[in-house]
Design a protein around this motif. Structure first.
Motif, PDB file in Angstrom:
ATOM      1  N   VAL A  14       4.517 -53.445  -4.978  1.00 30.12           N
ATOM      2  CA  VAL A  14       6.293 -53.169  -4.157  1.00 30.12           C
ATOM      3  C   VAL A  14       6.340 -53.390  -2.951  1.00 30.12           C
ATOM      4  O   VAL A  14       5.235 -52.769  -2.133  1.00 30.12           O
ATOM      5  N   THR A  15       6.616 -54.315  -2.435  1.00 33.44           N
ATOM      6  CA  THR A  15       6.809 -55.157  -1.290  1.00 33.44           C
ATOM      7  C   THR A  15       8.234 -54.757  -0.536  1.00 33.44           C
ATOM      8  O   THR A  15       8.681 -54.141  -1.088  1.00 33.44           O
ATOM      9  N   ILE A  16       8.367 -54.232   0.814  1.00 31.98           N
ATOM     10  CA  ILE A  16       8.561 -53.511   2.198  1.00 31.98           C
ATOM     11  C   ILE A  16       8.995 -54.255   2.776  1.00 31.98           C
ATOM     12  O   ILE A  16       8.320 -53.924   2.936  1.00 31.98           O
ATOM     13  N   GLU A  17      10.165 -54.131   3.764  1.00 33.44           N
ATOM     14  CA  GLU A  17       9.925 -54.833   4.827  1.00 33.44           C
ATOM     15  C   GLU A  17      10.986 -53.776   5.845  1.00 33.44           C
ATOM     16  O   GLU A  17      11.169 -53.234   5.012  1.00 33.44           O
ATOM     17  N   SER A  18      10.146 -53.321   6.537  1.00 35.76           N
ATOM     18  CA  SER A  18      10.220 -52.074   6.935  1.00 35.76           C
ATOM     19  C   SER A  18      10.226 -51.864   9.037  1.00 35.76           C
ATOM     20  O   SER A  18       9.724 -52.910   9.425  1.00 35.76           O
ATOM     21  N   ASP A  19      10.600 -51.000   9.408  1.00 36.26           N
ATOM     22  CA  ASP A  19      11.003 -51.601  10.866  1.00 36.26           C
ATOM     23  C   ASP A  19      10.332 -50.891  11.418  1.00 36.26           C
ATOM     24  O   ASP A  19      10.256 -50.421  12.824  1.00 36.26           O
ATOM     25  N   GLU A  20       9.769 -49.678  11.087  1.00 38.37           N
ATOM     26  CA  GLU A  20       9.390 -48.272  11.521  1.00 38.37           C
ATOM     27  C   GLU A  20       7.656 -48.985  11.955  1.00 38.37           C
ATOM     28  O   GLU A  20       6.509 -49.991  11.240  1.00 38.37           O
ATOM     29  N   ASP A  21       7.025 -48.237  12.581  1.00 41.10           N
ATOM     30  CA  ASP A  21       6.155 -48.418  13.574  1.00 41.10           C
ATOM     31  C   ASP A  21       4.509 -48.273  12.538  1.00 41.10           C
ATOM     32  O   ASP A  21       4.651 -47.152  11.779  1.00 41.10           O
ATOM     33  N   ALA A  22       3.711 -48.666  12.602  1.00 42.28           N
ATOM     34  CA  ALA A  22       2.663 -48.738  11.647  1.00 42.28           C
ATOM     35  C   ALA A  22       1.912 -47.339  11.891  1.00 42.28           C
ATOM     36  O   ALA A  22       1.077 -46.807  11.066  1.00 42.28           O
ATOM     37  N   ASP A  23       1.619 -47.333  12.919  1.00 36.50           N
ATOM     38  CA  ASP A  23       1.066 -45.756  12.882  1.00 36.50           C
ATOM     39  C   ASP A  23       2.097 -44.868  12.090  1.00 36.50           C
ATOM     40  O   ASP A  23       1.667 -43.717  11.738  1.00 36.50           O
ATOM     41  N   VAL A  24       3.361 -44.459  12.706  1.00 34.49           N
ATOM     42  CA  VAL A  24       4.014 -44.031  12.164  1.00 34.49           C
ATOM     43  C   VAL A  24       4.439 -44.043  10.335  1.00 34.49           C
ATOM     44  O   VAL A  24       3.544 -42.832  10.193  1.00 34.49           O
ATOM     45  N   ILE A  25       4.015 -44.725   9.707  1.00 33.17           N
ATOM     46  CA  ILE A  25       3.846 -44.816   7.924  1.00 33.17           C
ATOM     47  C   ILE A  25       2.232 -44.740   8.115  1.00 33.17           C
ATOM     48  O   ILE A  25       2.619 -43.152   7.292  1.00 33.17           O
ATOM     49  N   GLU A  26       1.204 -44.471   8.819  1.00 33.10           N
ATOM     50  CA  GLU A  26       0.024 -44.291   7.904  1.00 33.10           C
ATOM     51  C   GLU A  26       0.134 -42.558   8.735  1.00 33.10           C
ATOM     52  O   GLU A  26      -0.886 -41.897   8.331  1.00 33.10           O
ATOM     53  N   ALA A  27       1.060 -41.937   9.771  1.00 34.11           N
ATOM     54  CA  ALA A  27       0.586 -40.550   9.581  1.00 34.11           C
ATOM     55  C   ALA A  27       1.578 -39.688   8.386  1.00 34.11           C
ATOM     56  O   ALA A  27       0.772 -38.811   8.089  1.00 34.11           O
ATOM     57  N   ASP A  28       2.551 -40.073   8.460  1.00 32.21           N
ATOM     58  CA  ASP A  28       3.928 -40.157   6.946  1.00 32.21           C
ATOM     59  C   ASP A  28       2.770 -39.816   6.453  1.00 32.21           C
ATOM     60  O   ASP A  28       2.464 -38.690   4.867  1.00 32.21           O
ATOM     61  N   LEU A  29       1.720 -40.992   5.872  1.00 30.86           N
ATOM     62  CA  LEU A  29       1.060 -41.298   4.464  1.00 30.86           C
ATOM     63  C   LEU A  29      -0.341 -40.156   4.973  1.00 30.86           C
ATOM     64  O   LEU A  29      -0.140 -39.831   3.789  1.00 30.86           O
ATOM     65  N   ARG A  30      -0.454 -40.085   5.295  1.00 26.25           N
ATOM     66  CA  ARG A  30      -1.788 -39.122   5.928  1.00 26.25           C
ATOM     67  C   ARG A  30      -0.951 -37.494   5.658  1.00 26.25           C
ATOM     68  O   ARG A  30      -2.353 -37.068   4.885  1.00 26.25           O
ATOM     69  N   GLU A  31      -0.053 -37.399   5.791  1.00 22.13           N
ATOM     70  CA  GLU A  31       0.807 -36.207   5.528  1.00 22.13           C
ATOM     71  C   GLU A  31       1.271 -35.727   4.192  1.00 22.13           C
ATOM     72  O   GLU A  31       0.397 -34.709   3.960  1.00 22.13           O
TER      73      GLU A  31
END
Length: 75
Positions: A14-31
């Motif tokens: 699944v490919t998504i184009e997002s405006d969020e920062d990579a660090d925020v996405i990584e933190a959400d994933l870890r949580e």
């Protein structure tokens, strides 16, 4: 930023184009991964939300934060 999500038992990513920062996405994933029945949530650039159960998450590829420029001129 382009985000590619690999989901188990699904042949295409699944490919998504997002405006969020990579660090925020990584933190959400870890949580999400820290919870036993976690649900990874990401919102694309158009405001659509994608939810993936962490138990079926294969991989997450965070692309380049900046878009490549197209053309032959100098910036």
């Amino acid at each position: 930023m382009e985000i590619k999500i690999g989901i188990s038992d699904i042949p295409r990513e699944v490919t998504i184009e997002s405006d969020e920062d990579a660090d925020v996405i990584e933190a959400d994933l870890r949580e999400s991964l820290s919870k036993s029945d976690g649900l990874f949530k990401v919102t694309d650039a158009k405001g659509r939300t994608v939810l993936v159960p962490t138990r079926s998450l294969g991989y997450l590829d965070l692309g380049q934060p900046n878009q490549r420029q197209v053309g032959f001129g100098r910036a």
